[in-house]
Enzyme design. Sequence first.
Site, mmCIF file in Angstrom:
data_model
loop_
_atom_site.group_PDB
_atom_site.id
_atom_site.type_symbol
_atom_site.label_atom_id
_atom_site.label_comp_id
_atom_site.label_asym_id
_atom_site.label_seq_id
_atom_site.Cartn_x
_atom_site.Cartn_y
_atom_site.Cartn_z
ATOM 1 N N SER A 18 -7.986 -29.905 30.819
ATOM 2 C CA SER A 18 -8.168 -31.279 30.345
ATOM 3 C C SER A 18 -8.468 -31.243 28.860
ATOM 4 O O SER A 18 -9.093 -30.296 28.361
ATOM 5 C CB SER A 18 -9.336 -31.952 31.078
ATOM 6 O OG SER A 18 -9.710 -33.163 30.442
ATOM 7 N N TYR A 60 -17.783 -32.082 34.155
ATOM 8 C CA TYR A 60 -16.329 -31.948 34.205
ATOM 9 C C TYR A 60 -15.819 -31.181 32.983
ATOM 10 O O TYR A 60 -15.003 -30.255 33.105
ATOM 11 C CB TYR A 60 -15.689 -33.332 34.271
ATOM 12 C CG TYR A 60 -14.179 -33.310 34.358
ATOM 13 C CD1 TYR A 60 -13.541 -33.012 35.553
ATOM 14 C CD2 TYR A 60 -13.395 -33.603 33.242
ATOM 15 C CE1 TYR A 60 -12.158 -32.990 35.636
ATOM 16 C CE2 TYR A 60 -12.018 -33.588 33.321
ATOM 17 C CZ TYR A 60 -11.394 -33.284 34.521
ATOM 18 O OH TYR A 60 -10.026 -33.255 34.587
#
Length: 244
Positions: A139, A153
């Site tokens: 990501s 995350y």
Amino acid sequence: MTASSQSPLKGRAALVTGASRGIGAAIAKALAAAGADVAITYSASPDKAGQVVAEIGGKSFAIQADSADPKAVQAAVAETAKRLGRFDILVNNAGVAYGDDSLENIERMLAINTRAPYVAAIAAAPLMGEGGRIITISSCLGEKVGFPGVTLYAMSKAAMTGMTRGLARDLGQRGITVNVVQPGPIDTDMNPANGENAPAMTALTALGRYGRPQEIADTVVFLASPAASYVTGAQITVDGGANA
């Protein structure tokens, strides 16, 4: 256009984890369209996984495997190699995101987002020959955290950069490349372009829009192909300029 350019992955065997929907499904279909035989894993969506397999056709098949279970990850790699007769391309795509930091969520997110890609990679690497490919979907938040509330995350995804660089060194002498793709906001059912967070996410991008799953899949096909034979240990950010 030559046959090799139309099917640059012909004769190659691939495994895409977490590919019953979204980015993973797009990657599996794109690899198959480029000529690869593709296996996919899914956790809890057999019908959706079956639809992906049906669309791909050929030798493709789905494996039920919870990426939080390292033994299931290892078994999926082994089954892919057994049923397809070889193992050339691993795409670590499976991932989760949770909104709270309970101990259960911390453990599961790190198990799926961080441990599973490494377990899969070290299981797959011995099965690969010259030209093997390990590609992990991370990501853009693993590189730059532009807003609050995503620490866990981001941490789980940032680890993929270290893994990728280390494995690139470990496996380079065998001709195996290892790279990480860092998507920005991509229009999927987990993060739809018309969702409540979409205006804020769109505003972060330079292009002023969400990405499409196919745009990530196209990047993966490139990294899996002979055209990327000299690309390894790299972070490829595909985020519409969110981290620019």
